[in-house]
Design an enzyme around this catalytic site. Structure first.
Site, mmCIF file in Angstrom:
data_model
loop_
_atom_site.group_PDB
_atom_site.id
_atom_site.type_symbol
_atom_site.label_atom_id
_atom_site.label_comp_id
_atom_site.label_asym_id
_atom_site.label_seq_id
_atom_site.Cartn_x
_atom_site.Cartn_y
_atom_site.Cartn_z
ATOM 1 N N CYS A 37 0.848 -1.187 0.000
ATOM 2 C CA CYS A 37 0.000 0.000 0.000
ATOM 3 C C CYS A 37 0.887 1.241 0.000
ATOM 4 O O CYS A 37 2.078 1.149 0.284
ATOM 5 C CB CYS A 37 -0.900 0.009 1.237
ATOM 6 S SG CYS A 37 -2.285 1.175 1.087
ATOM 7 N N CYS A 88 -0.160 4.246 1.739
ATOM 8 C CA CYS A 88 -0.501 5.217 2.793
ATOM 9 C C CYS A 88 0.584 5.389 3.846
ATOM 10 O O CYS A 88 0.725 6.465 4.419
ATOM 11 C CB CYS A 88 -1.838 4.893 3.441
ATOM 12 S SG CYS A 88 -1.864 3.331 4.320
ATOM 13 N N CYS A 124 -3.771 6.139 0.052
ATOM 14 C CA CYS A 124 -3.287 4.841 -0.403
ATOM 15 C C CYS A 124 -2.913 4.838 -1.886
ATOM 16 O O CYS A 124 -2.581 3.800 -2.456
ATOM 17 C CB CYS A 124 -4.338 3.771 -0.122
ATOM 18 S SG CYS A 124 -4.765 3.672 1.635
ATOM 19 N N LYS A 175 -12.476 -4.571 1.756
ATOM 20 C CA LYS A 175 -11.952 -3.721 2.827
ATOM 21 C C LYS A 175 -12.875 -2.520 2.962
ATOM 22 O O LYS A 175 -13.061 -1.752 2.024
ATOM 23 C CB LYS A 175 -10.532 -3.269 2.480
ATOM 24 C CG LYS A 175 -9.951 -2.347 3.528
ATOM 25 C CD LYS A 175 -8.501 -2.026 3.241
ATOM 26 C CE LYS A 175 -7.963 -1.049 4.266
ATOM 27 N NZ LYS A 175 -6.550 -0.742 4.043
ATOM 28 N N ARG A 180 -3.601 3.603 12.547
ATOM 29 C CA ARG A 180 -3.050 4.797 11.892
ATOM 30 C C ARG A 180 -2.065 5.495 12.814
ATOM 31 O O ARG A 180 -1.148 6.180 12.351
ATOM 32 C CB ARG A 180 -4.168 5.711 11.415
ATOM 33 C CG ARG A 180 -4.911 5.042 10.254
ATOM 34 C CD ARG A 180 -6.052 5.840 9.701
ATOM 35 N NE ARG A 180 -6.796 5.023 8.751
ATOM 36 C CZ ARG A 180 -7.961 5.359 8.226
ATOM 37 N NH1 ARG A 180 -8.514 6.503 8.554
ATOM 38 N NH2 ARG A 180 -8.552 4.562 7.368
ATOM 39 N N GLU A 185 -16.308 -7.411 -5.417
ATOM 40 C CA GLU A 185 -14.882 -7.115 -5.235
ATOM 41 C C GLU A 185 -14.054 -8.408 -5.194
ATOM 42 O O GLU A 185 -12.987 -8.502 -5.787
ATOM 43 C CB GLU A 185 -14.659 -6.336 -3.919
ATOM 44 C CG GLU A 185 -14.997 -4.858 -3.993
ATOM 45 C CD GLU A 185 -13.904 -4.043 -4.673
ATOM 46 O OE1 GLU A 185 -12.944 -4.624 -5.208
ATOM 47 O OE2 GLU A 185 -14.027 -2.801 -4.685
ATOM 48 N N LYS A 200 -12.261 -7.245 5.877
ATOM 49 C CA LYS A 200 -11.673 -6.388 6.898
ATOM 50 C C LYS A 200 -12.535 -5.156 7.127
ATOM 51 O O LYS A 200 -12.944 -4.547 6.146
ATOM 52 C CB LYS A 200 -10.288 -5.968 6.405
ATOM 53 C CG LYS A 200 -9.560 -5.019 7.295
ATOM 54 C CD LYS A 200 -8.332 -4.537 6.598
ATOM 55 C CE LYS A 200 -7.703 -3.460 7.431
ATOM 56 N NZ LYS A 200 -6.618 -2.800 6.788
ATOM 57 N N TYR A 222 -3.863 -9.053 16.379
ATOM 58 C CA TYR A 222 -2.832 -8.609 17.318
ATOM 59 C C TYR A 222 -2.843 -9.462 18.579
ATOM 60 O O TYR A 222 -1.933 -9.388 19.388
ATOM 61 C CB TYR A 222 -3.048 -7.122 17.657
ATOM 62 C CG TYR A 222 -3.064 -6.268 16.412
ATOM 63 C CD1 TYR A 222 -1.870 -5.902 15.782
ATOM 64 C CD2 TYR A 222 -4.268 -5.867 15.820
ATOM 65 C CE1 TYR A 222 -1.881 -5.150 14.617
ATOM 66 C CE2 TYR A 222 -4.287 -5.122 14.654
ATOM 67 C CZ TYR A 222 -3.092 -4.770 14.062
ATOM 68 O OH TYR A 222 -3.101 -4.036 12.894
HETATM 69 C C1 PBG Z 1 -3.739 0.492 4.904
HETATM 70 C C2 PBG Z 1 -4.069 -0.451 5.974
HETATM 71 C C3 PBG Z 1 -4.849 -0.125 7.083
HETATM 72 C C4 PBG Z 1 -4.905 -1.265 7.870
HETATM 73 C C5 PBG Z 1 -4.167 -2.252 7.239
HETATM 74 N N1 PBG Z 1 -3.668 -1.730 6.051
HETATM 75 C C6 PBG Z 1 -5.464 1.155 7.498
HETATM 76 C C7 PBG Z 1 -6.225 1.994 6.618
HETATM 77 O O1 PBG Z 1 -6.799 1.571 5.624
HETATM 78 O O2 PBG Z 1 -6.248 3.175 6.953
HETATM 79 C C8 PBG Z 1 -5.627 -1.338 9.162
HETATM 80 C C9 PBG Z 1 -5.309 -2.441 10.071
HETATM 81 C C10 PBG Z 1 -5.806 -2.286 11.448
HETATM 82 O O3 PBG Z 1 -6.588 -1.359 11.774
HETATM 83 O O4 PBG Z 1 -5.407 -3.104 12.286
HETATM 84 N N2 PBG Z 1 -2.970 0.201 3.969
#
Ligand code: PBG
Length: 325
Positions: free
Chosen positions: A120, A122, A130, A195, A205, A233, A248, A313
């Site tokens: 990604c 971001c 992203c 997602k 974040r 998707e 997710k 986690y």
């Molecule tokens: C972004 C990404 C995110 C997460 C995993 N990959 C955050 C977003 O889309 O802002 C979130 C994972 C989490 O909240 O544990 N590439």
């Protein structure tokens, strides 16, 4: 089928009976542990909103990976906190990048652990989106080649699986093509296919320093109200060559996990995200919830909904608890 002939309580009378008829068995073999790699050496900084989760330099990542492997967890997923950010996320492509070096360290140490990388922009862009920005918008097609190059550099460093999480249209195909062109046809793609644009990513974040600096992610991540769109998707990503797909977050989307599991014949992952983790941790710290009990209940529910793999986690705690059972 009626009382008194039928008494469902008969099969709940003892631990042995309950175990014999149990339909879902949570296993460590399905868990994936997320980790945050930062620059430097000997750095290990706990994330405020995610107790026990750290931003760590590659040497510390390796140490924790040894522990993860010894607990029987099969895989980690790596997120990078780069030294520098720019509008195009250039630091994500370097062979000397934080994630690339962490993978190399894990490979040199000959761990059996599967290494998955989050693909990604971001974490690497100064604006925190992203994809690249053109005319004030996140530009889809201009982002694809950067994502494909990033995936390639992860593969070169030794990643087993790449996991695009950006939600640009067509990125799975672009990544597959790039990997195949460079003889990485055996590197698998785990697509963050469904997602959602979720408030539950807040703590992540902070951990990944990846909050968007303007606007939000609604123009590329999915609307929480949609489930048929999730199936679309997933279908598109599979057509483009995804090997595994992910839903997710997990908890507010158990029906989505179930529908994807029922509709497609591929492994389904579910990401028990940072906000879901933080809620449990905060409540447990206040003595409001029994942490072990609710975590096992939550993850069992996610698996029961049809997830083959759970990114969480809680993975290390769960592995320890399941071992002790
Ligand atoms: C972004 C990404 C995110 C997460 C995993 N990959 C955050 C977003 O889309 O802002 C979130 C994972 C989490 O909240 O544990 N590439």
């Amino acid at each position: 089928m009626s009382f008194p002939t039928h008494r469902p309580r008969r099969l709940r009378r003892s631990a042995a009976l309950r175990s014999m008829v149990r339909e879902t068995r949570l296993t460590t073999a399905g868990l994936i542990y997320p980790m945050f790699v930062c620059p430097g050496k000997n750095v290990r900084q706990e994330v405020g909103s995610m107790p026990t989760i750290h931003q760590q330099s590659a040497d510390q990542i390796l140490e924790e990976c040894r522990e993860v492997e010894s607990l029987g967890i099969p895989a980690v997923i790596l997120f990078g906190l780069p030294e520098t950010k720019d509008p195009r996320g250039a630091s994500s492509l370097s062979s000397q990048g934080v994630v690339q070096r962490a993978i190399e360290g894990i490979r040199k140490a000959n761990l059996k652990l599967l290494v998955i990388t989050d693909v990604c922009l971001c974490e690497y862009t100064d604006h925190g989106h992203c994809g690249v920005i053109e005319n004030g918008e996140v530009a889809n097609d201009a982002t694809l080649s950067i994502l494909a190059q990033q995936a390639l550099s992860h593969a070169r460093a030794g990643a087993d699986i790449v996991a695009p999480s950006d939600m640009m249209d067509g990125r799975v195909g672009a990544i597959r093509e790039m990997l195949d062109e460079h003889k990485f046809e055996n590197i698998a793609i785990l697509s963050y296919a469904a997602k959602y644009c979720s408030g539950f990513y807040g703590p992540f974040r902070e951990a990944a320093q990846s909050a968007p600096q303007f606007g939000d992610r609604r123009s590329y991540q999915m609307d929480p109200a949609n489930v048929r769109e999730a199936l679309k998707e997933v279908r598109l990503d599979l057509e483009e060559g995804a090997d595994m797909v992910m839903v997710k977050p997990a908890l507010p989307y158990l029906d989505v996990i179930w529908r994807v599991h029922e509709t497609f014949d591929v492994p389904v992952g579910a990401y028990n995200v940072s906000g879901e983790y933080a809620m449990v941790k905060a409540a447990a710290r206040n003595g409001w919830l029994d942490e072990k009990r609710v975590v096992l209940e939550i993850l069992t529910g996610i698996q029961r909904a049809g997830a083959d793999n759970i990114l969480t986690y809680h993975a290390k705690d769960v592995a320890r608890w399941l071992k002790a059972c």
